[in-house]
Design a protein around this motif. Structure first.
Motif, mmCIF file in Angstrom:
data_model
loop_
_atom_site.group_PDB
_atom_site.id
_atom_site.type_symbol
_atom_site.label_atom_id
_atom_site.label_comp_id
_atom_site.label_asym_id
_atom_site.label_seq_id
_atom_site.Cartn_x
_atom_site.Cartn_y
_atom_site.Cartn_z
ATOM 1 N N LYS A 161 5.836 9.689 -7.546
ATOM 2 C CA LYS A 161 5.123 10.428 -8.594
ATOM 3 C C LYS A 161 4.111 11.391 -7.981
ATOM 4 N N CYS A 162 3.410 10.964 -6.950
ATOM 5 C CA CYS A 162 2.417 11.810 -6.294
ATOM 6 C C CYS A 162 3.086 13.011 -5.612
ATOM 7 N N VAL A 163 4.233 12.778 -4.977
ATOM 8 C CA VAL A 163 4.972 13.867 -4.334
ATOM 9 C C VAL A 163 5.399 14.894 -5.374
ATOM 10 N N ILE A 164 5.918 14.429 -6.515
ATOM 11 C CA ILE A 164 6.387 15.326 -7.574
ATOM 12 C C ILE A 164 5.214 16.072 -8.216
ATOM 13 N N GLU A 165 4.139 15.363 -8.543
ATOM 14 C CA GLU A 165 2.976 15.983 -9.186
ATOM 15 C C GLU A 165 2.341 17.068 -8.317
ATOM 16 N N ASN A 166 2.360 16.868 -7.007
ATOM 17 C CA ASN A 166 1.754 17.836 -6.094
ATOM 18 C C ASN A 166 2.767 18.841 -5.548
ATOM 19 N N ASN A 167 4.004 18.769 -6.063
ATOM 20 C CA ASN A 167 5.068 19.705 -5.693
ATOM 21 C C ASN A 167 5.240 19.802 -4.175
ATOM 22 N N TYR A 181 -0.593 -2.097 -4.613
ATOM 23 C CA TYR A 181 0.285 -2.555 -5.686
ATOM 24 C C TYR A 181 0.806 -3.950 -5.382
ATOM 25 N N ALA A 182 1.239 -4.628 -6.441
ATOM 26 C CA ALA A 182 1.734 -5.996 -6.299
ATOM 27 C C ALA A 182 3.131 -6.032 -5.697
ATOM 28 N N THR A 183 3.948 -5.012 -5.980
ATOM 29 C CA THR A 183 5.315 -5.015 -5.460
ATOM 30 C C THR A 183 5.590 -3.756 -4.645
ATOM 31 N N GLU A 184 6.571 -3.882 -3.796
ATOM 32 C CA GLU A 184 6.990 -2.776 -2.942
ATOM 33 C C GLU A 184 7.534 -1.617 -3.798
ATOM 34 N N ARG A 185 8.261 -1.952 -4.857
ATOM 35 C CA ARG A 185 8.853 -0.940 -5.740
ATOM 36 C C ARG A 185 7.773 -0.145 -6.486
ATOM 37 N N GLU A 186 6.730 -0.816 -6.954
ATOM 38 C CA GLU A 186 5.628 -0.118 -7.638
ATOM 39 C C GLU A 186 4.960 0.893 -6.708
ATOM 40 N N CYS A 219 0.837 -1.197 0.000
ATOM 41 C CA CYS A 219 0.000 0.000 0.000
ATOM 42 C C CYS A 219 0.874 1.250 0.000
ATOM 43 N N SER A 220 0.560 2.166 -0.902
ATOM 44 C CA SER A 220 1.243 3.448 -0.973
ATOM 45 C C SER A 220 0.299 4.504 -0.404
ATOM 46 N N ILE A 221 0.750 5.207 0.635
ATOM 47 C CA ILE A 221 -0.103 6.179 1.324
ATOM 48 C C ILE A 221 0.620 7.509 1.440
ATOM 49 N N LEU A 222 -0.090 8.589 1.105
ATOM 50 C CA LEU A 222 0.460 9.934 1.248
ATOM 51 C C LEU A 222 -0.631 10.846 1.798
ATOM 52 N N CYS A 223 -0.355 11.463 2.931
ATOM 53 C CA CYS A 223 -1.310 12.374 3.561
ATOM 54 C C CYS A 223 -0.715 13.774 3.628
ATOM 55 N N PRO A 250 10.770 13.746 1.040
ATOM 56 C CA PRO A 250 11.853 12.940 0.458
ATOM 57 C C PRO A 250 11.294 11.920 -0.533
ATOM 58 N N LEU A 251 12.075 11.622 -1.561
ATOM 59 C CA LEU A 251 11.685 10.651 -2.574
ATOM 60 C C LEU A 251 12.394 9.326 -2.322
ATOM 61 N N ASN A 252 11.798 8.254 -2.820
ATOM 62 C CA ASN A 252 12.362 6.917 -2.667
ATOM 63 C C ASN A 252 13.283 6.527 -3.820
ATOM 64 N N ILE A 253 12.777 6.562 -5.025
ATOM 65 C CA ILE A 253 13.486 6.054 -6.188
ATOM 66 C C ILE A 253 13.783 7.157 -7.202
ATOM 67 N N LEU A 254 12.769 7.946 -7.518
ATOM 68 C CA LEU A 254 12.922 8.992 -8.516
ATOM 69 C C LEU A 254 13.745 10.154 -7.975
ATOM 70 N N LYS A 255 14.330 10.922 -8.872
ATOM 71 C CA LYS A 255 15.112 12.097 -8.497
ATOM 72 C C LYS A 255 14.427 13.348 -9.011
#
Length: 94
Positions: A76-82, A64-69, A49-53, A86-91
């Motif tokens: 992506k949600c953090v970037i889209e909402n500016n 999602y099926a995998t932890e990475r997904e 489960c991916s959760i952002l509040c 901290p990010l996990n994978i993306l820069k």
């Protein structure tokens, strides 16, 4: 206001359940269960489960099926909402 601060401190002190933690921020592992056996089988593949509040409102909560997904969805949600999180994978691109 004081009650809210006390509740937040109590929440921070809680212990995580075994098997629910992830190496990524905003991602947790949960077993989804419903009363209907066919639903259990249907959702058994999606256990991350991916959760952002933000400000007490949930803006992302998806499975999602995998932890990475799930971590990628969080990023992506953090970037889209500016958001300044901290990010996990993306820069971030400046």
């Amino acid at each position: 206001m004081r009650d809210k601060v006390v509740m937040q401190k109590e929440y921070r002190g809680r212990k995580k359940k075994d098997g629910t933690s992830s190496k990524y921020i905003g991602v947790s592992h949960r077993i989804r269960s419903y009363g209907n056996k066919s639903r259990i089988e249907q959702y058994a593949k999606k256990t991350w489960c991916s959760i952002l509040c933000v400000g007490g409102n949930t803006i992302l909560r998806q499975w999602y099926a995998t932890e990475r997904e799930a971590a990628l969805a969080y990023d992506k949600c953090v970037i889209e909402n500016n958001l300044d999180r901290p990010l996990n994978i993306l820069k971030r691109v400046k």
